[in-house]
Write an enzyme that holds these catalytic residues in place. Structure first.
Site, PDB file in Angstrom:
ATOM      1  N   ALA A  20       0.623  -1.307   0.031  1.00 15.94           N
ATOM      2  CA  ALA A  20       0.187  -0.395  -0.212  1.00 15.94           C
ATOM      3  C   ALA A  20       1.132   1.033   0.009  1.00 15.94           C
ATOM      4  CB  ALA A  20      -0.783   0.194   1.523  1.00 15.94           C
ATOM      5  N   TYR A  66       7.081  10.998  -5.223  1.00 20.28           N
ATOM      6  CA  TYR A  66       7.476   9.636  -4.610  1.00 20.28           C
ATOM      7  C   TYR A  66       8.669   9.058  -4.074  1.00 20.28           C
ATOM      8  CZ  TYR A  66       5.762   5.150  -6.045  1.00 20.28           C
ATOM      9  OH  TYR A  66       6.029   3.406  -6.123  1.00 20.28           O
TER      10      TYR A  66
END
Length: 314
Positions: A70, A140
């Site tokens: 996740a 990210y």
């Protein structure tokens, strides 16, 4: 075997991983934002959000290993005022919170799915290797790298075995993102100006990534190591499209537009990142993964493309 906890079990990789583990007789717990996206044969818990305050105690009880998939991933239309802070909240702080609670619950191993973006955005002649100096290129990737660094500290402090896997582009049936878009364009027969690209890129089939993750859950030599993964064969964007078309039975219609023209047009349209992914090279060296784990990709590139084509939904 004690249960394996898979976070992000309703995602593209998570669903395939849970199904594979169950087929091998493993007990699996999956967490996701919605129960309906997770396989019915997996014990499921809903976790709506992940950050430093998420409580994991209940789902961690009795688990032998955690596979943490996740994450907050790339956002095409970024709405956050401070994107790096949002990526850190989920991908860094949320990961470390889970790892600390896992160690306290007696979990033996923590497999963290990071990103090849930690190594960098593009290679020039020399492929990335697992021991290369990190050079994260985006918010990210920065958040993933910061999580990696702190996970190693947690491992030293608690004895939790940490395994880090950095995949490049993952493709397979119902693949999201750019790969899925390319398949749709090929299926529609749209002429693409991508017939003269001479780059080299590494990809990894969904089944190959899942197989490596399963290997890393139990393999003694995987403890506290970082691994790169790919299909073991690099291709240019032009060659990839041709082979995708063959797998789909839809011959690619490619126009030989020079790379320089493509990049200039992309810059005018504000699509530099897309041009870099289509025209730039990104190769990974999986020698360490092969040697330390005795692992080889179960599927070839063509086998992976064929499976992706069979599962394609227009």
């Amino acid at each position: 075997m004690n249960p394996v906890l898979v976070t992000g079990a309703g995602g593209f990789v998570g669903r395939a991983l849970c199904a594979d583990l169950v087929s091998r007789g493993a007990a699996v717990r999956g967490t996701g934002r919605s129960v309906r996206k997770v396989s019915a044969v997996v014990e499921t818990a809903v976790v709506k959000s992940i950050d430093e305050n998420t409580h994991w105690r209940g789902v961690l009880a009795g688990c032998d290993a955690v596979v943490h998939l996740a994450a907050r991933v790339h956002v095409v239309q970024e709405a956050a005022a401070h994107p790096l802070a949002e990526f850190r909240r989920v991908n860094t702080q949320g990961t470390l919170n889970l790892a600390r609670q896992a160690a306290a619950a007696g979990v033996r191993r923590f497999v963290f799915i990071s990103s090849i973006g930690v190594n960098g955005a593009e290679t020039f002649q020399q492929p990335y290797a697992a021991l290369d100096r990190a050079s994260p290129h985006s918010p990210y990737a920065v958040s993933k790298y910061e999580a990696e660094l702190s996970l190693r500290e947690i491992s030293l402090q608690t004895g939790l075995e940490v395994v880090i896997i950095r995949p490049p582009l993952v493709y397979g049936p119902s693949a999201p993102g750019n790969f899925g878009s390319l398949m749709r364009w090929l299926q529609l027969g749209i002429p693409l100006p991508l017939g003269a690209i001479r780059n080299q890129r590494s990809l990894v089939a969904l089944d190959n990534l899942v197989d490596l993750i399963v290997t890393c859950i139990t393999h003694p030599a995987a403890a506290n190591q970082t691994f790169l993964v790919s299909d073991g064969e690099d291709v240019s964007t032009t060659e990839l499209l041709r082979r995708m078309g063959q797998a789909m039975g839809c011959p690619a219609r490619l126009l030989p537009v020079p790379t320089g023209v493509l990049k200039a047009a992309a810059a005018l349209l504000g699509k530099r990142d897309l041009a870099q992914r289509l025209c730039g090279s990104l190769q990974v060296d999986i020698q360490k993964t092969r040697q330390l784990l005795g692992w080889n990709p179960p599927l070839t590139l063509d086998q992976g493309l064929k499976k992706a084509a069979q599962g394609f939904r227009p």
